[in-house]
Motif scaffolding. Structure first.
Motif, PDB file in Angstrom:
ATOM      1  N   ALA A   1       0.825  -1.199   0.000  1.00 11.75           N
ATOM      2  CA  ALA A   1       0.000   0.000   0.000  1.00 11.75           C
ATOM      3  C   ALA A   1       0.865   1.256   0.000  1.00 11.75           C
ATOM      4  N   LEU A   2       1.953   1.233   0.753  1.00 11.36           N
ATOM      5  CA  LEU A   2       2.872   2.375   0.750  1.00 11.36           C
ATOM      6  C   LEU A   2       3.465   2.587  -0.636  1.00 11.36           C
ATOM      7  N   GLY A   3       3.859   1.503  -1.282  1.00 12.99           N
ATOM      8  CA  GLY A   3       4.383   1.609  -2.647  1.00 12.99           C
ATOM      9  C   GLY A   3       3.351   2.184  -3.597  1.00 12.99           C
ATOM     10  N   ALA A   4       2.106   1.734  -3.476  1.00 14.77           N
ATOM     11  CA  ALA A   4       1.043   2.269  -4.332  1.00 14.77           C
ATOM     12  C   ALA A   4       0.803   3.747  -4.048  1.00 14.77           C
ATOM     13  N   ALA A   5       0.882   4.129  -2.781  1.00 13.01           N
ATOM     14  CA  ALA A   5       0.688   5.537  -2.426  1.00 13.01           C
ATOM     15  C   ALA A   5       1.781   6.402  -3.023  1.00 13.01           C
ATOM     16  N   ILE A   6       3.015   5.917  -2.978  1.00 10.48           N
ATOM     17  CA  ILE A   6       4.131   6.684  -3.537  1.00 10.48           C
ATOM     18  C   ILE A   6       4.003   6.800  -5.053  1.00 10.48           C
TER      19      ILE A   6
ATOM     20  N   ALA B   1      -6.680   3.851  -4.917  1.00  8.25           N
ATOM     21  CA  ALA B   1      -5.729   2.872  -5.451  1.00  8.25           C
ATOM     22  C   ALA B   1      -4.870   2.290  -4.328  1.00  8.25           C
ATOM     23  N   THR B   2      -4.462   3.124  -3.396  1.00  7.15           N
ATOM     24  CA  THR B   2      -3.659   2.664  -2.267  1.00  7.15           C
ATOM     25  C   THR B   2      -4.425   1.654  -1.435  1.00  7.15           C
ATOM     26  N   MET B   3      -5.682   1.964  -1.120  1.00  5.50           N
ATOM     27  CA  MET B   3      -6.499   1.036  -0.339  1.00  5.50           C
ATOM     28  C   MET B   3      -6.742  -0.254  -1.105  1.00  5.50           C
TER      29      MET B   3
END
Length: 98
Positions: free
Chosen positions: A69-74, A81-83
């Motif tokens: 999720a952190l990678g998607a947020a970055i 998308a992060t969730m």
């Protein structure tokens, strides 16, 4: 209700009002100081603290999903998308028994 009940209600109301006044005074003093940048960063810091506290004592699959999720947020800077990535990663790891 007895007078003791009204006294407790009055004390709690006074305490709630006092907390708000102290917050307003402290906030205005911080805004006027060289530490004003803290107020700009505070919402993010609160979220990070909540996430870190939530991850404590969690199994490895939760940490892996949080990392995904952190990678998607970055990469996306998109909350949905992060969730979705975090939930799908956790579900996939749970499905395969990792």
């Amino acid at each position: 209700m007895s007078s003791a009940h009204w006294a407790v209600i009055g004390i709690l109301a006074l305490a709630a009002f006092s907390i708000r006044i102290v917050g307003l005074v402290a906030g205005s003093r911080i805004r006027a100081s060289r530490h004003a940048w803290v107020l700009d960063e505070l919402p993010g810091l609160i979220v990070i603290c909540l996430v870190a506290a939530s991850l404590a004592d969690q199994p490895l699959q939760t940490w892996i999903a949080a990392g995904a999720a952190l990678g998607a947020a970055i990469l996306t800077n998109h909350v949905i998308a992060t969730m979705a990535v975090g939930v799908m990663t956790f579900a996939g790891l749970s499905l395969f028994g990792i």
